[in-house]
Design a protein around this motif. Structure first.
Motif, PDB file in Angstrom:
ATOM      1  N   SER A  40      52.465  24.057 105.860  1.00 14.52           N
ATOM      2  CA  SER A  40      53.006  24.007 104.709  1.00 14.52           C
ATOM      3  C   SER A  40      51.906  23.391 103.635  1.00 14.52           C
ATOM      4  O   SER A  40      51.938  23.776 102.533  1.00 14.52           O
ATOM      5  CB  SER A  40      54.423  23.377 104.617  1.00 14.52           C
ATOM      6  OG  SER A  40      55.033  23.182 103.221  1.00 14.52           O
ATOM      7  N   LEU A  41      51.333  22.465 104.296  1.00 17.01           N
ATOM      8  CA  LEU A  41      50.391  21.603 103.215  1.00 17.01           C
ATOM      9  C   LEU A  41      48.965  22.407 103.021  1.00 17.01           C
ATOM     10  O   LEU A  41      48.624  22.112 102.009  1.00 17.01           O
ATOM     11  CB  LEU A  41      49.936  20.268 103.874  1.00 17.01           C
ATOM     12  CG  LEU A  41      51.347  19.306 103.998  1.00 17.01           C
ATOM     13  CD1 LEU A  41      50.718  17.935 104.851  1.00 17.01           C
ATOM     14  CD2 LEU A  41      51.330  18.776 102.633  1.00 17.01           C
ATOM     15  N   ASN A  42      48.779  23.305 103.784  1.00 14.27           N
ATOM     16  CA  ASN A  42      47.661  24.017 103.835  1.00 14.27           C
ATOM     17  C   ASN A  42      47.933  25.210 102.685  1.00 14.27           C
ATOM     18  O   ASN A  42      47.119  25.540 101.726  1.00 14.27           O
ATOM     19  CB  ASN A  42      47.189  24.682 104.998  1.00 14.27           C
ATOM     20  CG  ASN A  42      45.909  25.720 104.929  1.00 14.27           C
ATOM     21  OD1 ASN A  42      44.857  25.149 104.274  1.00 14.27           O
ATOM     22  ND2 ASN A  42      46.292  26.837 105.451  1.00 14.27           N
ATOM     23  N   GLN A  44      50.008  24.764 100.177  1.00 13.37           N
ATOM     24  CA  GLN A  44      49.844  24.154  99.014  1.00 13.37           C
ATOM     25  C   GLN A  44      48.307  23.795  98.487  1.00 13.37           C
ATOM     26  O   GLN A  44      48.312  23.227  97.536  1.00 13.37           O
ATOM     27  CB  GLN A  44      50.584  22.641  98.972  1.00 13.37           C
ATOM     28  CG  GLN A  44      52.016  22.954  99.304  1.00 13.37           C
ATOM     29  CD  GLN A  44      52.891  21.530  99.648  1.00 13.37           C
ATOM     30  OE1 GLN A  44      52.651  20.632  99.196  1.00 13.37           O
ATOM     31  NE2 GLN A  44      53.838  21.577 100.584  1.00 13.37           N
ATOM     32  N   ARG A  46      46.624  21.706  99.860  1.00 13.92           N
ATOM     33  CA  ARG A  46      46.085  19.996  99.975  1.00 13.92           C
ATOM     34  C   ARG A  46      44.581  19.998 100.746  1.00 13.92           C
ATOM     35  O   ARG A  46      44.255  20.903 101.529  1.00 13.92           O
ATOM     36  CB  ARG A  46      47.134  19.204 100.664  1.00 13.92           C
ATOM     37  CG  ARG A  46      48.744  19.505  99.952  1.00 13.92           C
ATOM     38  CD  ARG A  46      48.345  18.533  98.545  1.00 13.92           C
ATOM     39  NE  ARG A  46      48.140  17.342  99.135  1.00 13.92           N
ATOM     40  CZ  ARG A  46      48.909  16.437  98.877  1.00 13.92           C
ATOM     41  NH1 ARG A  46      50.485  16.469  98.742  1.00 13.92           N
ATOM     42  NH2 ARG A  46      48.559  14.788  99.341  1.00 13.92           N
ATOM     43  N   SER A 106      44.894  14.536  96.555  1.00 15.76           N
ATOM     44  CA  SER A 106      45.034  15.781  97.180  1.00 15.76           C
ATOM     45  C   SER A 106      44.900  15.767  98.537  1.00 15.76           C
ATOM     46  O   SER A 106      45.320  16.755  99.381  1.00 15.76           O
ATOM     47  CB  SER A 106      44.006  16.826  96.414  1.00 15.76           C
ATOM     48  OG  SER A 106      42.798  16.470  96.976  1.00 15.76           O
ATOM     49  N   VAL A 108      45.384  14.984 102.892  1.00 19.63           N
ATOM     50  CA  VAL A 108      46.191  14.850 104.013  1.00 19.63           C
ATOM     51  C   VAL A 108      45.269  14.508 105.189  1.00 19.63           C
ATOM     52  O   VAL A 108      44.284  15.197 105.164  1.00 19.63           O
ATOM     53  CB  VAL A 108      47.075  15.920 104.074  1.00 19.63           C
ATOM     54  CG1 VAL A 108      47.857  16.170 105.376  1.00 19.63           C
ATOM     55  CG2 VAL A 108      47.941  16.632 102.994  1.00 19.63           C
ATOM     56  N   ILE A 135      50.208  11.589 104.322  1.00 18.62           N
ATOM     57  CA  ILE A 135      50.039  12.665 102.991  1.00 18.62           C
ATOM     58  C   ILE A 135      49.751  11.618 101.881  1.00 18.62           C
ATOM     59  O   ILE A 135      50.606  10.757 101.910  1.00 18.62           O
ATOM     60  CB  ILE A 135      51.455  13.436 102.945  1.00 18.62           C
ATOM     61  CG1 ILE A 135      51.606  14.432 104.038  1.00 18.62           C
ATOM     62  CG2 ILE A 135      51.291  14.122 101.534  1.00 18.62           C
ATOM     63  CD1 ILE A 135      52.992  14.996 104.031  1.00 18.62           C
ATOM     64  N   GLU A 137      49.702  10.088  98.062  1.00 19.52           N
ATOM     65  CA  GLU A 137      50.418  10.484  96.940  1.00 19.52           C
ATOM     66  C   GLU A 137      50.365   9.303  96.109  1.00 19.52           C
ATOM     67  O   GLU A 137      50.073   8.018  96.794  1.00 19.52           O
ATOM     68  CB  GLU A 137      51.533  10.976  97.123  1.00 19.52           C
ATOM     69  CG  GLU A 137      52.826  10.078  98.065  1.00 19.52           C
ATOM     70  CD  GLU A 137      54.111  10.676  98.103  1.00 19.52           C
ATOM     71  OE1 GLU A 137      55.060   9.919  97.905  1.00 19.52           O
ATOM     72  OE2 GLU A 137      54.235  11.888  98.562  1.00 19.52           O
TER      73      GLU A 137
END
Length: 271
Positions: A40-42, A44, A46, A106, A108, A135, A137
């Motif tokens: 999911s993060l990939n 996006q 990130r 950005s 992770v 992650i 932020e």
């Protein structure tokens, strides 16, 4: 008998409050959970970083294999502008500068058990080796608190007026200390006398935005004995930006024993 009074003032804005980030760990317990989070993060876009002991690599071209047991990827050298989290932020306090360090938000970071096979090139990331996912932020709560604290100084009264005669050259052999921990990130004014440096005070506390810029006044003292010179050093905290429009030393003649104050309704006027 007449005395001379000097008012040292600054007009400007100070980049004062601090920006912080934090590392959030998702609740990824099973290998399936970890695969879903990373995938999911990939998607996006990130910026994925592999951490193995003291080694860190940029993960690119990552894809989950057919049986969803491993990630196939390519490891590349981590550029310097993505090393902020590795060093725990500026000054080791998870701080960042918006204009310089935005890439960190950005990122992770995927931590695995130490693996001697980790190197630049093709790599197989086994989900069973992943220990945690961090992650990065913005830490909104901590940043907001810093902004509020730094803004308190806006309404604080400014001590005025000093005895001074002339501005002289500052000796170059005097070490300039770092500001004490209890000093804000406003610019500090030091006076030099007999080769000794003394913190005189701060200017423009809380002026953290252009709309808050103002004229500030500060008493200065410590004339050099037998020279009639006043040596000043203006210093900001390391890694902070100081934007100053004007710096002046104002000299006022007054009778001995009189106290000189500034008229707040008429900046620059003395009472």
């Amino acid at each position: 008998m007449k005395n001379f009074i000097g008012l040292f003032f600054l007009i400007g804005t100070v980049g004062c409050f601090q920006h912080y980030y934090k590392a959030v760990q998702p609740k990824a317990v099973t290998a399936f959970d970890k695969a879903s989070v990373i995938d999911s993060l990939n998607i996006q876009n990130r910026y994925l970083v592999l951490r193995s002991g003291s080694q860190a690599y940029y993960i690119k071209n990552i894809s989950l294999n057919a049986d969803k047991a491993v990630f196939l990827c390519t490891l590349d050298t981590l550029p310097s502008y993505h090393e902020l989290y590795l060093n725990k932020g500026r000054n080791g306090r998870l701080r960042y500068k918006p204009r310089l360090d935005l890439p960190v938000l950005s990122e992770v970071h995927i931590f695995i058990k130490p693996d001697t096979s980790v190197s630049a090139g093709n790599y197989v990331l086994q989900l069973s080796k992943i220990q945690k996912i961090a992650i990065i932020e913005k830490d909104k709560a901590r940043t907001t608190t810093s902004s509020i604290i730094s803004g308190i100084g806006i309404g604080a009264g400014v001590a005025l007026v000093v005895s001074a005669i002339l501005v002289g050259s500052v000796p170059t052999n005097i070490p300039i200390p770092s500001p004490p921990d209890n000093i804000t990130c406003s610019p500090q004014v030091y006076t030099v006398s007999n080769n000794e440096l003394e913190l005189n005070g701060t200017l423009c506390s809380g002026a953290i935005y252009a709309s808050l810029q103002r004229t500030d006044y500060l008493p200065v003292n410590k004339l050099e004995k037998n020279s009639g010179k006043l040596n000043l050093i203006l210093k900001g905290e390391k890694n902070e930006e100081l934007m100053m429009k004007d710096l002046q030393l104002v000299q006022v003649t007054h009778d001995a024993g009189e106290k000189i104050l500034i008229d707040k309704k008429r900046p620059g006027a003395c009472l």
